[in-house]
Write a protein that holds these residues in place. Structure first.
Motif, PDB file in Angstrom:
ATOM      1  N   ARG A 285       0.830  -1.217   0.000  1.00  0.00           N
ATOM      2  CA  ARG A 285       0.000   0.000   0.000  1.00  0.00           C
ATOM      3  C   ARG A 285       0.858   1.258   0.000  1.00  0.00           C
ATOM      4  NH1 ARG A 285      -3.914  -0.412   4.869  1.00  0.00           N
ATOM      5  NH2 ARG A 285      -1.965  -0.223   6.001  1.00  0.00           N
ATOM      6  N   GLN A 286       1.856   1.249   0.916  1.00  0.00           N
ATOM      7  CA  GLN A 286       2.683   2.454   1.018  1.00  0.00           C
ATOM      8  C   GLN A 286       4.126   2.118   0.702  1.00  0.00           C
ATOM      9  OE1 GLN A 286       1.129   2.536   4.777  1.00  0.00           O
ATOM     10  NE2 GLN A 286      -0.268   4.251   4.468  1.00  0.00           N
ATOM     11  N   ARG A 287       4.971   2.388   1.696  1.00  0.00           N
ATOM     12  CA  ARG A 287       6.398   2.267   1.449  1.00  0.00           C
ATOM     13  C   ARG A 287       6.898   0.860   1.760  1.00  0.00           C
ATOM     14  NH1 ARG A 287      11.109   5.725   4.447  1.00  0.00           N
ATOM     15  NH2 ARG A 287      12.699   5.195   2.916  1.00  0.00           N
TER      16      ARG A 287
ATOM     17  N   ALA B 100      -0.294  -8.571   5.241  1.00  0.00           N
ATOM     18  CA  ALA B 100      -0.833  -7.201   5.311  1.00  0.00           C
ATOM     19  C   ALA B 100      -0.859  -6.640   6.728  1.00  0.00           C
ATOM     20  CB  ALA B 100      -2.217  -7.152   4.678  1.00  0.00           C
ATOM     21  N   GLY B 101      -0.339  -7.385   7.695  1.00  0.00           N
ATOM     22  CA  GLY B 101      -0.147  -6.828   9.034  1.00  0.00           C
ATOM     23  C   GLY B 101      -1.421  -6.562   9.811  1.00  0.00           C
ATOM     24  N   GLY B 102      -1.306  -5.609  10.733  1.00  0.00           N
ATOM     25  CA  GLY B 102      -2.447  -5.292  11.595  1.00  0.00           C
ATOM     26  C   GLY B 102      -2.571  -3.796  11.802  1.00  0.00           C
TER      27      GLY B 102
ATOM     28  N   MET C 246       2.680 -11.385  17.679  1.00  0.00           N
ATOM     29  CA  MET C 246       2.817 -10.305  16.710  1.00  0.00           C
ATOM     30  C   MET C 246       4.122  -9.547  16.912  1.00  0.00           C
ATOM     31  SD  MET C 246      -1.075  -9.215  15.998  1.00  0.00           S
ATOM     32  CE  MET C 246      -1.878  -9.426  17.562  1.00  0.00           C
ATOM     33  N   LEU C 247       5.202 -10.170  16.431  1.00  0.00           N
ATOM     34  CA  LEU C 247       6.541  -9.611  16.552  1.00  0.00           C
ATOM     35  C   LEU C 247       7.307  -9.860  15.259  1.00  0.00           C
ATOM     36  CD1 LEU C 247       7.294 -10.963  20.116  1.00  0.00           C
ATOM     37  CD2 LEU C 247       6.998  -8.557  19.519  1.00  0.00           C
ATOM     38  N   VAL C 248       8.315  -9.043  15.010  1.00  0.00           N
ATOM     39  CA  VAL C 248       9.026  -9.101  13.739  1.00  0.00           C
ATOM     40  C   VAL C 248       9.722 -10.457  13.488  1.00  0.00           C
ATOM     41  CG1 VAL C 248      10.851  -8.044  12.350  1.00  0.00           C
ATOM     42  CG2 VAL C 248       9.315  -6.599  13.673  1.00  0.00           C
ATOM     43  N   PRO C 249      10.542 -10.969  14.416  1.00  0.00           N
ATOM     44  CA  PRO C 249      11.234 -12.225  14.097  1.00  0.00           C
ATOM     45  C   PRO C 249      10.254 -13.364  13.815  1.00  0.00           C
ATOM     46  CG  PRO C 249      12.154 -11.231  16.081  1.00  0.00           C
ATOM     47  CD  PRO C 249      10.918 -10.466  15.762  1.00  0.00           C
ATOM     48  N   GLN C 250       9.149 -13.412  14.576  1.00  0.00           N
ATOM     49  CA  GLN C 250       8.155 -14.465  14.368  1.00  0.00           C
ATOM     50  C   GLN C 250       7.480 -14.292  13.010  1.00  0.00           C
ATOM     51  OE1 GLN C 250       8.795 -12.837  17.123  1.00  0.00           O
ATOM     52  NE2 GLN C 250       8.966 -14.339  18.743  1.00  0.00           N
TER      53      GLN C 250
ATOM     54  N   GLY D 179       8.956  -2.027   3.404  1.00  0.00           N
ATOM     55  CA  GLY D 179       9.545  -2.143   4.751  1.00  0.00           C
ATOM     56  C   GLY D 179       8.541  -2.438   5.839  1.00  0.00           C
ATOM     57  N   GLY D 180       7.239  -2.175   5.570  1.00  0.00           N
ATOM     58  CA  GLY D 180       6.220  -2.504   6.569  1.00  0.00           C
ATOM     59  C   GLY D 180       6.318  -1.615   7.794  1.00  0.00           C
ATOM     60  N   MET D 181       5.580  -2.032   8.825  1.00  0.00           N
ATOM     61  CA  MET D 181       5.444  -1.194   9.994  1.00  0.00           C
ATOM     62  C   MET D 181       6.711  -1.137  10.838  1.00  0.00           C
ATOM     63  SD  MET D 181       2.504  -1.261  12.762  1.00  0.00           S
ATOM     64  CE  MET D 181       3.492  -2.398  13.693  1.00  0.00           C
TER      65      MET D 181
ATOM     66  N   GLY E 174       6.782   1.251  13.574  1.00  0.00           N
ATOM     67  CA  GLY E 174       6.742   0.454  14.808  1.00  0.00           C
ATOM     68  C   GLY E 174       8.094   0.387  15.480  1.00  0.00           C
ATOM     69  N   ALA E 175       8.666  -0.834  15.468  1.00  0.00           N
ATOM     70  CA  ALA E 175       9.864  -1.117  16.255  1.00  0.00           C
ATOM     71  C   ALA E 175      10.981  -0.079  16.091  1.00  0.00           C
ATOM     72  CB  ALA E 175      10.377  -2.505  15.899  1.00  0.00           C
ATOM     73  N   VAL E 176      11.392   0.208  14.858  1.00  0.00           N
ATOM     74  CA  VAL E 176      12.587   1.054  14.672  1.00  0.00           C
ATOM     75  C   VAL E 176      12.353   2.487  15.160  1.00  0.00           C
ATOM     76  CG1 VAL E 176      14.135   2.058  12.946  1.00  0.00           C
ATOM     77  CG2 VAL E 176      13.575  -0.390  12.864  1.00  0.00           C
TER      78      VAL E 176
ATOM     79  N   ALA F 119       1.104   1.327  -3.954  1.00  0.00           N
ATOM     80  CA  ALA F 119       0.070   0.846  -4.889  1.00  0.00           C
ATOM     81  C   ALA F 119      -1.328   1.117  -4.348  1.00  0.00           C
ATOM     82  CB  ALA F 119       0.257  -0.651  -5.134  1.00  0.00           C
ATOM     83  N   GLY F 120      -1.430   1.539  -3.083  1.00  0.00           N
ATOM     84  CA  GLY F 120      -2.751   1.661  -2.455  1.00  0.00           C
ATOM     85  C   GLY F 120      -3.215   0.278  -2.013  1.00  0.00           C
ATOM     86  N   VAL F 121      -4.431   0.229  -1.482  1.00  0.00           N
ATOM     87  CA  VAL F 121      -4.963  -1.041  -0.959  1.00  0.00           C
ATOM     88  C   VAL F 121      -5.164  -2.030  -2.112  1.00  0.00           C
ATOM     89  CG1 VAL F 121      -6.951  -2.097   0.200  1.00  0.00           C
ATOM     90  CG2 VAL F 121      -6.101   0.128   0.955  1.00  0.00           C
TER      91      VAL F 121
ATOM     92  N   GLY G  76       2.665 -13.367   9.584  1.00  0.00           N
ATOM     93  CA  GLY G  76       2.802 -12.104  10.309  1.00  0.00           C
ATOM     94  C   GLY G  76       1.550 -11.728  11.079  1.00  0.00           C
ATOM     95  N   ASP G  77       1.447 -10.438  11.398  1.00  0.00           N
ATOM     96  CA  ASP G  77       0.376  -9.946  12.269  1.00  0.00           C
ATOM     97  C   ASP G  77      -1.015 -10.315  11.759  1.00  0.00           C
ATOM     98  OD1 ASP G  77       2.385  -8.816  13.730  1.00  0.00           O
ATOM     99  OD2 ASP G  77       1.673  -6.748  13.578  1.00  0.00           O
ATOM    100  N   ILE G  78      -1.167 -10.437  10.458  1.00  0.00           N
ATOM    101  CA  ILE G  78      -2.493 -10.709   9.897  1.00  0.00           C
ATOM    102  C   ILE G  78      -3.044 -12.061  10.375  1.00  0.00           C
ATOM    103  CG2 ILE G  78      -1.775 -11.828   7.708  1.00  0.00           C
ATOM    104  CD1 ILE G  78      -3.968 -10.066   6.356  1.00  0.00           C
TER     105      ILE G  78
END
Ligand SMILES: Cc1cc2nc3c(=O)[nH]c(=O)nc-3n(C[C@H](O)[C@H](O)[C@H](O)COP(=O)(O)OP(=O)(O)OC[C@H]3O[C@@H](n4cnc5c(N)ncnc54)[C@H](O)[C@@H]3O)c2cc1C
Length: 471
Positions: free
Chosen positions: A18-20, A126-128, A299-303, A22-24, A29-31, A98-100, A292-294
């Motif tokens: 949808r956006q950039r 698509a995460g959470g 709900m963590l990055v390594p998992q 690298g994800g959340m 998020g984390a960084v 690309a948008g949703v 992932g989160d979806i």
């Protein structure tokens, strides 16, 4: 990881986001949150300088400058990640901004920018998103993401929800000087943590001047107030309100399936709204995988990354690789830090005969040297098997200490073996070694870990109590 792995296995792969890129974790998020937490750490380090004979003035935070540093860190990490480069080298077609994207039929997706792609297999990553509350005035509240748009540190803040995200926001902004009220609907903050961790964190926050309100009641509405926002709530028929410049809501994380058109592909969700997957990360539609989160798993990055590896492997090779059992350390970079791995004391006692070894941070050399004596390390051990069942830490470097415990647990290392390792003196890791030593003394085992008796504790031999606990 899903795109990288699929391409690595030879699949012609497209990555649509949808956006950039690298994800959340990279962008929101984390960084970035860790960067704020590091600034909070620098402030508390600076406040300690006088104690070590270093003259200084009270630190002054320039919030816009800090946000510029956050952006710098995000860009720097993206530039050095190597993931983008590897994905590009493998020939993955990347469609950013690309948008949703949504399914229009089982094998076709369309994105808001008009992109239309057909695929044999799909992997949903698509995460959470932050859970919204259906109460009047909710639009007056913000989430952790809005920190990036603030121009100054708010003078006061309501943080609603005291899970991992809520306490991090509360702790960071309290150290930046906000007057923080942390409101939790349940009887204790950090309900997923060991009860002693929740109690210690609440006590530490209160000592720092934060107002912590457990069991505050049920939210009725939010409304504009002269200096910000007012929240109305009620408890047992008695109404109350709380007010601050901003109200941050962190009451849970839900799947981001809005707009994905899952029904067009035959993908089912569970009662909580997360995409249901089997051990192979395969959804109810055989050609669609998810990670992932979806999926609503830890709900963590390594998992998420491990699950994506499994999802892509199975999407390309057929469902043959199940997600392996993982010992997952979880922690937060609050002041003080807290972290856990394995079972809580309550859960462990329900299932096993246990010994509990607890080492307090005011009784170990390294914490005293560093002036960080608030906290403890608690080790939970199965009495018969000597197996480490859980480790819970509050205090300086808590997150790092539980990594060492996670390695020992993954290796199936009995507690007497852990006690035997001559961990460096004086270190935070050695606090865990000391806890292992305390546990083996309780187990009545001899011949291991005497270095901890001499080096890693300032206290005398721990008292043993009837319920298998020593401190
Ligand atoms: C404040 C905060 C701090 C955190 N700190 C940590 C931490 O310290 N350590 C840790 O391990 N985890 C942390 N997490 C959790 C971690 O960020 C997530 O577990 C992780 O990002 C999940 O990765 P993901 O790929 O599943 O989803 P995401 O990273 O959310 O990526 C999903 C991507 O999909 C895009 N997308 C969504 N829907 C669509 C659609 N329909 N079409 C196209 N694109 C779409 C989104 O824009 C996003 O870019 C934190 C989370 C929060 C909120």
């Amino acid at each position: 990881m899903a795109a990288l792995r699929a391409a690595e296995l030879g699949a012609r792969t497209a990555l649509v986001t949808r956006q950039r890129f690298g994800g959340m974790a990279a962008n929101d998020g984390a960084v970035p949150v860790r960067t704020l937490a590091h600034a909070a750490r620098l402030i508390r380090e600076t406040r300690q300088l006088g104690r070590y004979g270093i003259a200084t003035v009270e630190p002054i935070l320039d919030y816009p400058r800090l946000l510029a540093r956050v952006r710098e860190v995000v860009e720097d990490l993206q530039a050095h990640s190597g993931v983008r480069e590897r994905i590009d080298r493998l020939g993955v077609s990347i469609y950013e901004h690309a948008g949703v994207a949504h399914f229009v039929e089982p094998h076709t997706i369309e994105a808001e920018n008009g992109l239309r792609l057909k695929g044999e297999k799909f992997i949903l990553c698509a995460g959470g998103m932050s859970r919204r509350l259906g109460v009047p005035g909710f639009e007056l509240t913000v989430t952790h993401s809005d920190a990036w748009d603030l121009t100054a540190v708010p003078s006061s803040m309501l943080v609603i929800g005291a899970g991992a995200t809520g306490v991090q926001v509360a702790s960071i902004f309290a150290s930046f000087g906000s007057r923080v009220q942390l409101l939790q609907a349940g009887p204790r903050i950090l309900p997923g943590e060991d009860e002693e961790v929740s109690a210690a964190m609440a006590a530490a926050f209160r000592t720092q001047g934060m107002e912590v309100r457990e069991d505050f009641g049920v939210i009725g509405s939010f409304e504009k107030a002269p200096n910000g926002v007012r929240m109305h709530f009620s408890k047992n028929g008695i109404r109350g309100c709380a007010e601050a410049e901003i109200a941050v809501v962190a009451v849970g994380w839900v799947a981001d399936t809005t707009g994905l058109g899952l029904s067009a592909a035959g993908v089912e969700t569970d009662q909580r709204g997360f995409v249901r997957v089997n051990a192979y990360q395969q959804t109810s539609a055989a050609h669609v995988f998810a990670a992932g989160d979806i999926t609503g798993q830890l709900m963590l990055v390594p998992q998420a990354v491990n699950a994506a590896f499994v999802a892509a492997t199975n999407a390309v090779r057929g469902a043959t690789l199940p997600l392996w059992k993982q010992v997952s350390p979880i922690g937060s970079f609050t002041d003080p830090e807290f972290a856990q791995v394995g079972l809580t004391e309550t859960k462990a006692r329900e299932q096993h005969d246990v010994v509990i070894a607890k080492v307090r941070f005011d009784a170990t050399p390294r914490t005293i040297i560093d002036g960080r004596t608030n906290g403890f390390c608690k080790l939970i051990v199965n009495r018969a098997a000597r197996e480490i069942l859980g480790c819970h830490v509050v205090g300086e470097r808590a997150v790092e200490i539980t990594q060492v415990a996670a390695v020992a647990m993954t290796a199936g290392m009995p507690v007497n073996e852990l006690a035997r390792i001559p961990l460096s003196f004086p270190t935070y890791a050695a606090i865990l070694g000391r806890a292992a030593y305390v546990a083996i003394r309780q187990l009545g085992l001899e011949g291991a870990g005497h270095q901890h008796e001499l080096l890693n504790s300032t206290a005398s031999e721990p008292a043993r109590t009837k319920n298998g606990r020593s401190e």
